[in-house]
Write a protein that holds these residues in place. Structure first.
Motif, short mmCIF file in Angstrom:
data_model
loop_
_atom_site.label_atom_id
_atom_site.label_comp_id
_atom_site.label_asym_id
_atom_site.label_seq_id
_atom_site.Cartn_x
_atom_site.Cartn_y
_atom_site.Cartn_z
N ASP A 120 0.86 -1.19 0.00
CA ASP A 120 0.00 0.00 0.00
C ASP A 120 0.89 1.24 0.00
O ASP A 120 1.08 1.88 1.04
CB ASP A 120 -0.92 -0.01 1.23
CG ASP A 120 -2.09 0.96 1.07
OD1 ASP A 120 -3.01 0.92 1.90
OD2 ASP A 120 -2.07 1.76 0.11
N ARG A 122 0.46 4.20 -0.96
CA ARG A 122 -0.16 5.50 -0.75
C ARG A 122 -0.65 5.70 0.67
O ARG A 122 -1.21 6.74 0.99
CB ARG A 122 -1.33 5.67 -1.71
CG ARG A 122 -0.91 5.64 -3.16
CD ARG A 122 -2.10 5.66 -4.08
NE ARG A 122 -2.81 6.92 -4.01
CZ ARG A 122 -2.52 7.98 -4.77
NH1 ARG A 122 -1.54 7.92 -5.62
NH2 ARG A 122 -3.20 9.08 -4.66
N GLN A 153 3.37 5.54 -6.75
CA GLN A 153 2.04 6.13 -6.64
C GLN A 153 0.98 5.05 -6.44
O GLN A 153 -0.14 5.34 -6.03
CB GLN A 153 1.70 6.93 -7.92
CG GLN A 153 2.61 8.10 -8.16
CD GLN A 153 2.67 9.03 -6.98
OE1 GLN A 153 1.65 9.43 -6.44
NE2 GLN A 153 3.87 9.36 -6.52
N CYS A 154 1.34 3.82 -6.73
CA CYS A 154 0.37 2.74 -6.64
C CYS A 154 1.15 1.45 -6.43
O CYS A 154 2.34 1.38 -6.73
CB CYS A 154 -0.42 2.69 -7.96
SG CYS A 154 -1.88 1.65 -7.90
N GLY A 158 -2.02 -2.69 -8.48
CA GLY A 158 -2.80 -1.59 -9.04
C GLY A 158 -2.32 -1.20 -10.43
O GLY A 158 -3.12 -0.98 -11.33
N TRP A 159 -1.00 -1.13 -10.59
CA TRP A 159 -0.47 -0.75 -11.90
C TRP A 159 -0.79 -1.81 -12.95
O TRP A 159 -1.07 -1.50 -14.11
CB TRP A 159 1.04 -0.54 -11.83
CG TRP A 159 1.43 0.80 -11.27
CD1 TRP A 159 2.14 1.03 -10.14
CD2 TRP A 159 1.11 2.09 -11.81
NE1 TRP A 159 2.31 2.38 -9.94
CE2 TRP A 159 1.68 3.04 -10.96
CE3 TRP A 159 0.43 2.52 -12.94
CZ2 TRP A 159 1.57 4.41 -11.17
CZ3 TRP A 159 0.32 3.88 -13.15
CH2 TRP A 159 0.89 4.81 -12.28
N ILE A 162 -4.25 -1.19 -14.00
CA ILE A 162 -4.35 -0.01 -14.86
C ILE A 162 -3.85 -0.33 -16.26
O ILE A 162 -4.48 0.04 -17.27
CB ILE A 162 -3.55 1.16 -14.26
CG1 ILE A 162 -4.23 1.62 -12.96
CG2 ILE A 162 -3.45 2.31 -15.22
CD1 ILE A 162 -3.39 2.59 -12.15
N SER A 201 1.75 3.22 -17.19
CA SER A 201 1.56 2.08 -16.28
C SER A 201 2.58 0.99 -16.56
O SER A 201 3.07 0.34 -15.64
CB SER A 201 0.13 1.54 -16.40
OG SER A 201 -0.16 1.17 -17.72
#
Lengths: 279, 603
Positions: A120, A122, A153-154, A158-159, A162, A201
């Motif tokens: 995590d 962020r 950033q992620c 998550g990336w 994306i 990404s």
């Protein structure tokens, strides 16, 4: 499958009911059963008693209670049980980091905070505790490049999502572009935007992948000296305080070649641990 | 009893006195105009109040002045619910020779009361040959109308406001309207806004024995920079001209004026020079902040008894004449003992000419310790240009009674005028406490799903779909562009429909439908296959084209026989007897099917 075989057998042998035919049928059934065992038995043997997520939650709360009572070692042991059972979360590593910090093991604390930040990036609390621990330890930090900043950033998961989403969007947009002749400009713009997101990404994913392939390691016992060669007693290159975060370049038996900026050296693998993998 | 009587008499006399005071007589006497020519009429008005039906005054004989019989005017005015009555006697008086005449003083008697009336003087000039525009003999009005500038102060100080009077001289025979514009005023140095013109009225005056109507306009000027400035503006007025035409006046002409307005520019006879001096440096007080004029200053604090950390509000009021708009709040030298906030302008009342008004300022301060005993004195300094010196008004010091709170040190609290943004004081640092629960559990690393084969298989689908779409679009475009190719692709489909129809005809034994289907198959299939219009499909043409494409003779003969059979039936309704049965028909159909498949293979 076995029902299908039985049906087939009955169908095939509707016309004959001789004992020899029956024996043949039984042998083929037995043969099938035996063939299936290598799949079923190992599966049954290799599955220990699994925890449910609810049970994992209870273990988590129990560890928190031990922390509150000051039983830091027991709390660490309880949290590690979850890790051993493959129940991973950012909160778990964060709390482990807190336990080690309170014990004074700044290296361990930084290691677990770093692991939590992988899951995590962020989360402001994870970042705050990590920075606080690093500041207290006074260790070396990894270089901050623009790619790493983008990647942070992620999380990697998550990336990947994306990148996947933008890839699908590009494909759909291009399909619409090919099939229809009207409003192509809008479709191209959508595809362009999705393409940009995809590129960014993918850059972030590759930055993460690079981190995983050449993992970060945290010095747990320090200060330690990085040597020029993976040989006991060789010339020391530079000193690494406890809690420093470096990149792993190479492995050689029980030695690890680590890098901090432009400096690299060999350290024994007993004084550090990799951020990932975490077991 | 005698005592009672004397008391009654006293009360009666008091009542009589109070009543009789309401019976006091006032007489007002005025003559307009006071400057006139020989044989020009003036009006003398006697106004008597306090007498019911007063008699007219007795005029003494005045040599050189003819006094005509009066006109009596009676008025009743209601003032504050009380009716007041006036009686006026208006006399027309005409001087017959030039000179100064004192008319009066008079003694006016009404009943048993006699009142003295003060004299009024008039100035009579000889009757001059002045232009009379109403007689149709126009003269040059520019030469007769003039203007001049006057001021009481030609030397002023920087930031001082002063008055400049504009006088416009107009012969009595000419009339001007109310509009007046002043052009070519200076752009810098002096500020003379036209919006702040004040009309002080019109009076008569004589210049060189000639009577003029003198209109006085007051301008408000402010000295912005030091230096010498010459004022020589142009005054634009509106000259009223009567209509000189001799045409018949209509019925409504008497109701509407027949005057025209002619704009006229008048130059100032003598330019006005103004010297603006800088404010003197000598004796300039340190608190002076630019106020020029005459001001008063007051200051007050509230509360004067408080606890440490409580706010105190200082209210300062400045009012007077001068550049009040530029006056700012006096600075208070509080030192380090007070926490002060920026002063605020609470109210500002300034007149239209920006030369007088009142400003109220407020400042909040907080004493930091109980040892403070007062708020220091506040000074307001200004420069008085008429006295040519600086004045300083000092208020205070203001005593304070401060009680210490129970805590150590001063306590700074929020002021009563604004919200204060404060940041907390950091006492210590530590790590953030544990997380109460995990957001979600991951079984292993959460990104490992991307390493599975199923994931990558899914990702290949869009690419494959895109390739498929691309192929289909290409094919569609090619077929759109190449009609022959498109029809060729359509040929087998059209043949299949015909074959199904023929099969149906065989099943039902419908010979007519069968040969019809056969004909349809041949026409449609070869029409599409060879890109021929329906009317162009004939046995000869089809065979020729297929022969050119390389179809062998055997198949060509079979094709020819197919066409012939269809034509035979169509035109003569006859067929060969061995082909009428179901098997014969099926054989023909199969034959045709095989033939079509052979044709499909050739390019």
């Amino acid at each position: 499958m076995m029902n299908d075989m039985e049906t087939y057998g009955l169908k095939a042998r509707r016309k004959t009911t001789s004992p020899a035919a029956k024996r043949k049928r039984m042998r083929s059934v037995a043969l099938w059963i035996i063939m299936l065992q290598p799949v079923s038995i190992p599966t049954a043997l290799s599955t220990p008693k699994e925890w449910t997520p609810a049970q994992a939650d209870q273990i988590f709360y129990k560890a928190g209670a031990l922390y509150d009572e000051g039983e830091l070692d027991q709390a660490i042991e309880t949290y590690n049980e979850l890790v051993d059972h493959d129940y991973i979360s950012a909160a778990l590593f964060f709390n482990l980091g807190n336990c080690h910090f309170k014990k004074g093991a700044l290296g361990e604390a930084i290691l677990h905070y770093r692991r939590a930040s992988y899951l995590d990036p962020r989360d402001a609390e994870i970042t705050a505790n990590l920075n606080f621990a690093i500041e207290n330890a006074g260790g070396l930090q990894p270089a901050k490049t623009i790619w790493n900043l983008l990647a942070r950033q992620c999380g990697l998961r998550g990336w990947i999502r994306i990148a996947t989403g933008s890839y699908w969007l590009i494909a759909i947009a291009m399909g619409v572009y090919l099939w229809f002749t009207r409003k192509r400009k809008i479709v191209l713009r959508i595809a362009g935007a999705a393409g940009t997101v995809w590129i960014l990404s993918m850059i972030a994913v590759s930055a993460w992948s690079s981190t995983l392939k050449r993992p970060e390691i945290v010095i747990l016992k320090g200060p330690t000296q990085a040597l020029y060669a993976p040989i006991e007693g060789s010339t020391a290159h530079f000193e690494i305080p406890e809690g420093s975060i470096l990149r792993l370049d190479e492995r050689s038996e029980s030695w690890l070649k680590v890098r901090s900026g432009k400096q690299s050296g060999w350290i024994p693998n007993t004084v550090c641990d990799t951020v990932y993998p975490w077991r | 009893m005698p005592e009672m009587k004397s008391k009654q008499i006293i009360i009666f006399m008091c009542l009589l006195g109070s009543i009789s005071s309401g019976w006091s007589i006032t007489v007002d006497f005025d003559i307009t105009p006071k400057t006139l020519r020989v044989n020009e009429a003036a009006t003398a008005t006697f106004t008597i109040q306090g007498v019911r039906s007063p008699p007219p005054p007795n005029w003494p004989r005045i040599p050189g002045v003819t006094i005509y019989a009066p006109r009596k005017i009676h008025k009743s005015i209601n003032i504050n619910g009380r009716a007041e009555e006036y009686t006026s006697y208006q006399y027309k008086i005409v001087p017959t020779k030039p000179g100064h005449f004192n008319i009066g003083p008079f003694s006016y008697s009404a009943g048993d009361k006699t009142i003295g009336v003060s004299a009024q003087s008039i100035k009579v000039v000889p009757a001059g040959g002045s232009a009379n525009l109403s007689r149709g003999q126009p003269a040059n009005p520019t030469q007769q109308i003039s203007a001049s500038l006057t001021t009481k102060r030609t030397t002023v100080y920087h930031q001082e406001t002063f008055d400049i009077d504009l006088l416009v001289y107009t012969p009595t025979e000419l009339q001007l309207n109310n509009q007046i514009n002043i052009l070519n005023l200076p752009n810098s140095g002096l500020s003379i806004p036209q919006k702040q013109l004040r009309d002080l009225g019109t009076k008569r005056d004589t210049i060189n024995q000639k009577i003029y109507n003198v209109r006085r306009i007051r301008l408000q000027a402010k000295a912005l920079t030091q230096g010498t400035f010459k004022l020589n503006p142009t005054v634009r007025v509106g000259l009223l001209l009567r209509d000189q035409s001799r045409r018949r006046r209509g019925f409504f002409d008497s109701f509407f004026s027949r005057t025209q307005v002619k704009p006229l520019d008048i130059r100032i006879t003598t330019p006005l020079e103004i010297n603006v001096l800088p404010l003197p440096q000598q004796d300039r007080p340190p608190h002076f902040s630019g106020a020029v004029g005459s001001f008063s200053f007051t200051a007050d604090i509230k509360p004067d008894e408080l606890q440490t950390g409580d706010p105190v509000t200082i209210t300062m009021t400045i009012h007077g004449n001068g550049n009040i708009d530029a006056v700012s709040t006096p600075k208070i030298n509080l030192g380090a003992d007070f926490k002060s906030y920026d002063p605020k302008l609470l109210s500002s009342e300034i007149n239209n000419t920006q030369t007088a008004g009142r400003k109220v300022f407020e400042q909040v301060v907080i004493p930091k310790s109980a040892a403070i005993s007062d708020i220091p004195a506040i000074h307001f300094s200004y420069f008085n240009p008429s006295k040519k010196k600086y004045h300083t008004i000092t208020k205070g010091p203001f005593p304070l009674t401060i009680r210490a709170t129970g805590e150590n040190g001063a306590k700074v609290v929020q002021g009563n005028s604004e919200t204060i943004q404060r940041t907390a004081r950091i006492i210590g640092t530590d790590i953030i406490y544990l997380k109460a629960s995990p957001k979600r559990w991951h079984r292993g690393a959460p990104w490992l799903y991307a390493e599975r084969k199923g994931f990558w298989f899914l990702q290949s689908l869009p690419a494959l779909a895109l390739i498929g779409i691309y192929i289909m679009v290409r094919r569609r475009d090619v077929l759109h562009a190449d009609t022959a190719k498109a029809r060729r692709h359509k040929a087998p489909k059209s043949a299949r429909a015909g074959i199904q129809k023929a099969q149906e005809a065989i099943r039902t034994g419908n010979l007519s439908l069968f040969y019809e289907s056969l004909d349809q198959i041949l026409t449609e299939y070869f029409g599409h296959r060879l890109n021929l219009a329906p009317g162009e499909v004939s046995c000869q043409r089809v065979c020729r084209m297929l022969r050119g494409k390389g179809l062998d003779q055997v198949h060509l003969e079979r094709l020819k026989s197919m066409f012939e059979q269809c034509d035979n039936y169509r035109f003569s309704r006859s067929t060969s007897s061995d082909q009428d049965g179901t098997e014969g028909l099926q054989a023909q159909l199969d034959d045709l099917n095989a033939l079509l498949k052979t044709c499909e293979k050739i390019k």
